[in-house]
Scaffold this active site. Structure first.
Site, PDB file in Angstrom:
ATOM      1  N   GLU A 189     -12.675  31.264  -7.873  1.00 54.75           N
ATOM      2  CA  GLU A 189     -12.287  30.235  -9.603  1.00 54.75           C
ATOM      3  C   GLU A 189     -11.574  29.240  -9.728  1.00 54.75           C
ATOM      4  OE1 GLU A 189     -14.172  31.206 -11.898  1.00 54.75           O
ATOM      5  OE2 GLU A 189     -14.425  33.785 -12.014  1.00 54.75           O
ATOM      6  N   LYS A 202      -9.243  23.666 -16.594  1.00 57.87           N
ATOM      7  CA  LYS A 202     -10.131  24.767 -17.629  1.00 57.87           C
ATOM      8  C   LYS A 202      -9.319  24.427 -19.206  1.00 57.87           C
ATOM      9  CE  LYS A 202     -11.308  29.102 -19.712  1.00 57.87           C
ATOM     10  NZ  LYS A 202     -11.866  30.762 -19.004  1.00 57.87           N
ATOM     11  N   HIS A 234     -21.821  32.172 -11.457  1.00 63.35           N
ATOM     12  CA  HIS A 234     -22.562  33.330 -11.958  1.00 63.35           C
ATOM     13  C   HIS A 234     -23.725  34.395 -12.565  1.00 63.35           C
ATOM     14  CE1 HIS A 234     -17.479  32.305 -12.715  1.00 63.35           C
ATOM     15  NE2 HIS A 234     -17.296  33.198 -13.261  1.00 63.35           N
ATOM     16  N   ARG A 281     -18.519  23.626 -21.790  1.00 63.12           N
ATOM     17  CA  ARG A 281     -18.255  24.974 -21.114  1.00 63.12           C
ATOM     18  C   ARG A 281     -18.575  25.688 -20.464  1.00 63.12           C
ATOM     19  NH1 ARG A 281     -13.658  28.942 -24.530  1.00 63.12           N
ATOM     20  NH2 ARG A 281     -13.136  30.341 -22.988  1.00 63.12           N
ATOM     21  N   ARG A 292      -8.144  41.553 -39.155  1.00 61.26           N
ATOM     22  CA  ARG A 292      -8.257  40.886 -39.159  1.00 61.26           C
ATOM     23  C   ARG A 292      -8.186  39.287 -38.529  1.00 61.26           C
ATOM     24  NH1 ARG A 292      -9.451  41.283 -44.828  1.00 61.26           N
ATOM     25  NH2 ARG A 292     -11.241  42.279 -45.717  1.00 61.26           N
ATOM     26  N   HIS A 332     -15.513  40.374  -9.336  1.00 55.17           N
ATOM     27  CA  HIS A 332     -16.380  39.770  -9.460  1.00 55.17           C
ATOM     28  C   HIS A 332     -15.761  38.102  -8.771  1.00 55.17           C
ATOM     29  CE1 HIS A 332     -17.161  36.685 -13.131  1.00 55.17           C
ATOM     30  NE2 HIS A 332     -16.125  36.509 -12.950  1.00 55.17           N
ATOM     31  N   GLU A 362     -18.345  27.032 -26.713  1.00 44.19           N
ATOM     32  CA  GLU A 362     -18.711  26.778 -25.182  1.00 44.19           C
ATOM     33  C   GLU A 362     -20.399  26.129 -26.058  1.00 44.19           C
ATOM     34  OE1 GLU A 362     -19.147  29.971 -22.648  1.00 44.19           O
ATOM     35  OE2 GLU A 362     -21.209  29.363 -21.808  1.00 44.19           O
ATOM     36  N   LYS A 387     -10.999  33.657 -25.025  1.00 46.64           N
ATOM     37  CA  LYS A 387     -12.274  34.708 -24.888  1.00 46.64           C
ATOM     38  C   LYS A 387     -12.284  35.954 -24.606  1.00 46.64           C
ATOM     39  CE  LYS A 387     -16.744  31.756 -22.944  1.00 46.64           C
ATOM     40  NZ  LYS A 387     -17.674  31.993 -22.206  1.00 46.64           N
ATOM     41  N   ASN A 439     -19.206  28.955 -15.972  1.00 51.45           N
ATOM     42  CA  ASN A 439     -19.920  29.810 -14.995  1.00 51.45           C
ATOM     43  C   ASN A 439     -20.922  29.306 -13.960  1.00 51.45           C
ATOM     44  OD1 ASN A 439     -19.693  31.982 -17.240  1.00 51.45           O
ATOM     45  ND2 ASN A 439     -20.754  30.643 -18.824  1.00 51.45           N
ATOM     46  N   HIS A 493     -23.102  37.518 -11.482  1.00 52.05           N
ATOM     47  CA  HIS A 493     -23.214  38.589 -12.426  1.00 52.05           C
ATOM     48  C   HIS A 493     -24.503  39.605 -12.048  1.00 52.05           C
ATOM     49  CE1 HIS A 493     -21.138  35.864 -15.952  1.00 52.05           C
ATOM     50  NE2 HIS A 493     -20.195  36.751 -15.319  1.00 52.05           N
TER      51      HIS A 493
HETATM   52  P1  NAD Z   1      -8.030  43.809 -13.523  1.00 52.32           P
HETATM   53  O1  NAD Z   1      -8.142  43.388 -15.045  1.00 52.32           O
HETATM   54  O2  NAD Z   1      -8.854  44.595 -13.362  1.00 52.32           O
HETATM   55  O3  NAD Z   1      -7.228  43.716 -12.646  1.00 52.32           O
HETATM   56  C1  NAD Z   1      -7.457  43.657 -10.889  1.00 52.32           C
HETATM   57  C2  NAD Z   1      -6.278  44.728 -10.517  1.00 52.32           C
HETATM   58  O4  NAD Z   1      -5.323  44.363 -10.309  1.00 52.32           O
HETATM   59  C3  NAD Z   1      -5.863  46.236 -11.724  1.00 52.32           C
HETATM   60  O5  NAD Z   1      -5.912  46.992 -11.054  1.00 52.32           O
HETATM   61  C4  NAD Z   1      -4.778  46.136 -11.831  1.00 52.32           C
HETATM   62  O6  NAD Z   1      -3.682  46.844 -12.793  1.00 52.32           O
HETATM   63  C5  NAD Z   1      -4.477  45.197 -11.188  1.00 52.32           C
HETATM   64  N1  NAD Z   1      -2.835  44.673 -11.553  1.00 52.32           N
HETATM   65  C6  NAD Z   1      -2.781  43.640 -12.468  1.00 52.32           C
HETATM   66  N2  NAD Z   1      -2.295  42.426 -12.037  1.00 52.32           N
HETATM   67  C7  NAD Z   1      -1.194  42.827 -10.511  1.00 52.32           C
HETATM   68  C8  NAD Z   1       0.027  42.998  -9.880  1.00 52.32           C
HETATM   69  N3  NAD Z   1       0.947  41.517 -10.762  1.00 52.32           N
HETATM   70  N4  NAD Z   1       0.408  43.439  -9.025  1.00 52.32           N
HETATM   71  C9  NAD Z   1      -0.189  44.758  -8.893  1.00 52.32           C
HETATM   72  N5  NAD Z   1      -1.750  45.311  -9.971  1.00 52.32           N
HETATM   73  C10 NAD Z   1      -1.942  44.127 -10.880  1.00 52.32           C
HETATM   74  O7  NAD Z   1      -8.609  42.794 -13.490  1.00 52.32           O
HETATM   75  P2  NAD Z   1      -9.418  40.868 -13.541  1.00 52.32           P
HETATM   76  O8  NAD Z   1      -9.821  39.905 -12.027  1.00 52.32           O
HETATM   77  O9  NAD Z   1      -7.891  40.214 -13.629  1.00 52.32           O
HETATM   78  O10 NAD Z   1      -9.899  40.369 -14.309  1.00 52.32           O
HETATM   79  C11 NAD Z   1     -11.305  41.049 -14.764  1.00 52.32           C
HETATM   80  C12 NAD Z   1     -11.741  40.848 -15.720  1.00 52.32           C
HETATM   81  O11 NAD Z   1     -11.364  39.456 -16.918  1.00 52.32           O
HETATM   82  C13 NAD Z   1     -13.078  41.677 -16.413  1.00 52.32           C
HETATM   83  O12 NAD Z   1     -12.846  41.886 -17.012  1.00 52.32           O
HETATM   84  C14 NAD Z   1     -14.072  40.209 -16.515  1.00 52.32           C
HETATM   85  O13 NAD Z   1     -15.027  40.421 -17.619  1.00 52.32           O
HETATM   86  C15 NAD Z   1     -12.908  39.342 -17.388  1.00 52.32           C
HETATM   87  N6  NAD Z   1     -12.486  38.047 -17.438  1.00 52.32           N
HETATM   88  C16 NAD Z   1     -12.525  37.112 -18.643  1.00 52.32           C
HETATM   89  C17 NAD Z   1     -12.414  35.610 -18.953  1.00 52.32           C
HETATM   90  C18 NAD Z   1     -12.506  34.833 -20.504  1.00 52.32           C
HETATM   91  O14 NAD Z   1     -12.313  34.252 -19.968  1.00 52.32           O
HETATM   92  N7  NAD Z   1     -11.955  35.782 -21.526  1.00 52.32           N
HETATM   93  C19 NAD Z   1     -13.058  34.976 -17.423  1.00 52.32           C
HETATM   94  C20 NAD Z   1     -12.823  35.733 -16.642  1.00 52.32           C
HETATM   95  C21 NAD Z   1     -12.789  36.895 -16.425  1.00 52.32           C
HETATM   96  N1  GLY Z   2     -14.546  31.985 -17.670  1.00 54.92           N
HETATM   97  C1  GLY Z   2     -15.615  31.272 -18.569  1.00 54.92           C
HETATM   98  C2  GLY Z   2     -14.784  30.621 -19.669  1.00 54.92           C
HETATM   99  O1  GLY Z   2     -13.554  31.028 -20.197  1.00 54.92           O
HETATM  100  O2  GLY Z   2     -15.655  29.792 -20.786  1.00 54.92           O
END
Ligand code: NAD
Ligand code: GLY
Length: 360
Positions: free
Chosen positions: A188, A230, A251, A244, A124, A268, A240, A146, A248, A255
């Protein structure tokens, strides 16, 4: 700007936490996190990131006298799912992780979202720290709590708001990030200027070349300002219910582009880039203005090597895909629009005629 190392705070009363930003911070994680655990740390990462960045992190945690376990998950958005989540939870039980054990997400947004959700539901709720290694994760996903996995029917649909106890951003980790992933993260960064800070947007225009070249000082400043914006928005609206949603910007269109192309075909940030152009043009159209801001956004995105035009899609397909957006309320689509550079707001009741002329 002269001191590339700094600490910001996400102010959420008793759940407030620091964001440490700087060069070489992986090697200081032990000291920064010692208070956050009762002695054990479980690191969640993937093989790609671990190969480059696990060793200094591990050595630092080790030197702080912490017991360390490592869980490697498969690399890629396709693995941000229930099966991998379940594997992580199984490993936590096998390690006899307790509520006082710290989970540490070392990686991009995929690892961060998945590990964060595991932390939210294991016993939990257990504490977790974000150590983001992509630019996107450093300026966006690691901050704000998130967490989620993808459902086969919809991305990020199952998750929780669960704030980390600390975010440690070692900007040196970006040195190993592939170029395309790095540029995707810049979308971003540009978004923050567009929605909140015209001065920062102008700074980005001035330093676009340095940012593309990953100049350390420019990068540290861009990460710092992005995280500040942020953090302020999350502090004002953690769940949100209003402000917040401005994060987006671009987005809703983005999306739809990602879904149409198949996840992974457009990164993305690339989809958000083309989406921001559409959102900025829509804003001008709704205000009856010439799209001056949209053209500045196009120009900056182009300079950093991001796409500015979406793939071809019919209006019906756009509407179908955008209708699945999480901002949809009582069946009505809502869009983040700009009332000038640096001033975003949420707008409902966008006439279909405006979308038709935009997406034709
Ligand atoms: P990712 O985590 O897939 O990383 C991209 C690639 O880079 C992967 O292959 C990873 O292994 C590689 N990588 C990571 N760090 C590295 C480094 N320092 N050197 C070499 N390779 C490296 O993609 P991302 O763009 O970081 O994240 C996308 C995800 O984030 C999506 O699932 C999206 O939904 C999520 N997201 C979440 C939020 C949130 O608020 N929680 C906001 C935006 C996006
Ligand atoms: N990436 C959008 C949020 O964190 O709200």
């Amino acid at each position: 700007m002269n001191d590339p190392r700094r600490t910001l705070t996400v102010s959420l009363a008793e759940r407030s936490y620091p964001i440490h930003i700087g060069s070489g911070l992986l090697s200081e994680a032990g000291g920064l996190l010692a208070q956050a655990t009762k002695g054990a740390v479980v690191i969640v990462s993937n093989a790609t990131v671990a190969m480059h960045h696990l060793a200094p992190l591990r050595a630092s945690l080790d030197a702080a006298g912490l017991r360390i376990e490592v869980i490697l998950v498969p690399d890629g958005e396709a693995y941000k799912n229930f099966d991998v989540l379940s594997d992580v939870l199984t490993r936590l039980i096998e390690f006899k992780a307790e509520r006082g054990t710290l989970l540490l997400a070392l990686g991009g947004g995929v690892v961060g979202d998945l590990a964060g959700f595991a932390a939210a539901i294991y016993q939990r709720g257990m504490p977790y720290a974000q150590v983001p290694t992509t630019l996107l994760a450093q300026v966006d996903s690691s901050v704000g709590g998130k967490t989620a996995v993808n459902h086969p029917l919809a991305k990020n649909m199952i998750g929780a708001f669960w704030q980390p106890v600390s975010v440690i951003i070692d900007t040196d980790t970006l040195r190993t990030l592939p170029d395309r992933e790095y540029r995707s993260g810049l979308a971003e960064v540009i978004k923050y200027g567009a929605i909140r800070d015209a001065g920062f947007f102008a700074w980005l225009e001035e330093h676009a070349d340095g940012l593309v070249a990953r100049d350390p000082a420019a990068l540290a400043h861009a990460v710092d300002v992005s995280c500040r914006i942020k953090a302020a928005i999350v502090a004002a609206d953690e769940r949100e219910s209003g402000e917040r949603a401005l994060l987006n910007f671009g987005h809703t269109f983005g999306h739809a582009i990602e879904a149409e192309a198949g996840y992974g075909a457009w990164l993305h940030g690339e989809a958000v880039a083309a989406g921001m152009v559409l959102a900025a043009r829509l804003s001008a159209e709704l205000r009856g203005e010439t799209p001056v801001v949209a053209e500045r956004i196009v120009s900056l995105l182009t300079r950093v090597g991001l796409p500015v035009a979406p793939p071809k899609m019919t209006l019906a397909r756009w509407l179908e895909l955008m209708g699945r957006d999480k901002k949809v309320e009582r069946n009505a689509m809502r869009f983040v629009v700009l009332e000038g550079l640096g001033h975003a707001r949420l707008r409902a009741n966008v006439p279909e005629s405006a979308l038709r002329s935009l997406l034709a």
